[in-house]
Design a protein around this motif. Structure first.
Motif, PDB file in Angstrom:
ATOM      1  N   UNK A  77       7.538   6.268   7.560  1.00 19.39           N
ATOM      2  CA  UNK A  77       8.083   5.251   8.445  1.00 19.39           C
ATOM      3  C   UNK A  77       6.926   4.105   8.275  1.00 19.39           C
ATOM      4  N   UNK A  78       5.677   4.580   8.529  1.00 21.15           N
ATOM      5  CA  UNK A  78       4.662   3.555   8.456  1.00 21.15           C
ATOM      6  C   UNK A  78       4.609   2.702   7.096  1.00 21.15           C
ATOM      7  N   UNK A  79       4.985   3.341   6.154  1.00 26.35           N
ATOM      8  CA  UNK A  79       4.911   2.523   4.871  1.00 26.35           C
ATOM      9  C   UNK A  79       6.301   1.512   4.833  1.00 26.35           C
ATOM     10  N   UNK A  80       7.233   1.993   5.454  1.00 28.90           N
ATOM     11  CA  UNK A  80       8.352   1.195   5.419  1.00 28.90           C
ATOM     12  C   UNK A  80       8.194   0.065   6.432  1.00 28.90           C
ATOM     13  N   UNK A  81       7.379   0.347   7.495  1.00 23.84           N
ATOM     14  CA  UNK A  81       7.469  -0.638   8.617  1.00 23.84           C
ATOM     15  C   UNK A  81       6.734  -1.855   8.433  1.00 23.84           C
ATOM     16  N   UNK A  82       6.957  -2.841   9.387  1.00 22.77           N
ATOM     17  CA  UNK A  82       6.358  -4.176   9.241  1.00 22.77           C
ATOM     18  C   UNK A  82       4.806  -4.112   9.507  1.00 22.77           C
ATOM     19  N   UNK A  83       4.579  -3.448  10.407  1.00 28.04           N
ATOM     20  CA  UNK A  83       3.162  -3.369  10.908  1.00 28.04           C
ATOM     21  C   UNK A  83       2.129  -3.209   9.639  1.00 28.04           C
ATOM     22  N   UNK A  84       2.436  -2.399   8.903  1.00 23.38           N
ATOM     23  CA  UNK A  84       1.301  -2.105   7.634  1.00 23.38           C
ATOM     24  C   UNK A  84       1.460  -3.171   6.883  1.00 23.38           C
ATOM     25  N   UNK A  85       2.668  -3.724   6.370  1.00 21.67           N
ATOM     26  CA  UNK A  85       2.728  -4.935   5.374  1.00 21.67           C
ATOM     27  C   UNK A  85       2.101  -6.012   5.815  1.00 21.67           C
ATOM     28  N   UNK A  86       2.113  -6.149   7.292  1.00 21.90           N
ATOM     29  CA  UNK A  86       1.618  -7.278   7.673  1.00 21.90           C
ATOM     30  C   UNK A  86      -0.045  -7.276   7.665  1.00 21.90           C
ATOM     31  N   UNK A  87      -0.389  -6.219   8.005  1.00 19.63           N
ATOM     32  CA  UNK A  87      -1.837  -5.514   7.723  1.00 19.63           C
ATOM     33  C   UNK A  87      -2.422  -6.151   6.376  1.00 19.63           C
ATOM     34  N   UNK A  88      -1.418  -5.591   5.227  1.00 18.82           N
ATOM     35  CA  UNK A  88      -1.740  -5.708   3.768  1.00 18.82           C
ATOM     36  C   UNK A  88      -1.639  -7.271   3.459  1.00 18.82           C
TER      37      UNK A  88
END
Length: 226
Positions: free
Chosen positions: A39-50
């Motif tokens: 869920x983290x990998x699919x989520x917006x939070x991680x991609x925004x950080x990347x």
């Protein structure tokens, strides 16, 4: 491998801070370990950080007019990635080019009946002009995007059918900069007669060859002969 039940829960912000330091190519493998991590990998939070970590200027809010949507952080990351890998661009226009490329490639690859090439080309031109680019720059970048998208299509039956449809499209008079470049039109026929030559039926081959002769004179001898 540790069982899911044996792993204590980890706050989302902490998980994202850890994962963002891991190469993105390994995220798919990580997501298989635990449902929460998937869920983290699919989520917006991680991609925004990347996105912020890899492309620091991307977090600056910019107006995004035009017909091609920018999307969320994962889409923006992908657009910036392909613009640097494929077009080697830096600066304010790199994200626009990436989004235009993704738009065109997806229309060609995943749509059974994509819009005509004139509509696709016009959409890309409108996007660049809406973002403040001159007509000359819009035309040149659109041509580069077409050439790159055609070069990176999968070698399969769907691509053959799309290329054949593009080749057989009738000529439509459009004002500059909405006319496709000769280089783009040539690329379509070149791929058909080199990469997909064995896919032609007898009738299709001579139909496409006739269109090629109407557009280009002379045509390469390698295109001749069914």
């Amino acid at each position: 491998m540790l069982k899911e039940a044996s792993l204590p829960p980890c706050p989302l912000y902490l998980t994202s801070n850890i994962f963002v330091r891991v190469p993105i190519s390994e995220w798919a493998q990580i997501s298989c370990v635990r449902r929460q991590w998937a869920n983290v990998v699919r989520g917006e939070c991680l991609w925004q950080a990347a996105l912020t970590r890899t492309y620091p200027c991307a977090h600056q809010t910019k107006r995004w007019p035009g017909p091609i949507p920018r999307g969320m952080s994962r889409r923006r990351y992908t657009a910036l990635y392909v613009s640097k890998r494929i077009f080697a661009l830096d600066g304010e226009m790199d994200e626009i080019v990436g989004h235009a490329y993704l738009f065109l490639k997806e229309q060609l690859e995943f749509s059974d009946m994509p819009p005509t090439s004139s509509i696709l080309h016009g959409t890309i031109i409108d996007q660049f002009i809406a973002c403040g680019k001159s007509r000359d720059i819009a035309n040149e970048l659109a041509s580069q995007i077409w050439l790159a998208a055609l070069d990176n299509l999968e070698d399969n039956e769907h691509t053959f059918l799309i290329l054949k449809r593009l080749a057989l499209e009738g000529d439509v008079f459009l004002p500059y900069p909405y006319t496709k470049s000769i280089k783009v039109q040539w690329k379509v026929f070149e791929k058909l007669f080199t990469d997909f030559r064995d896919c032609f039926s007898h009738v299709d081959y001579y139909d496409v060859l006739g269109c090629a002769k109407n557009k280009f004179q002379p045509i390469p001898s390698a295109w001749m002969g069914y």
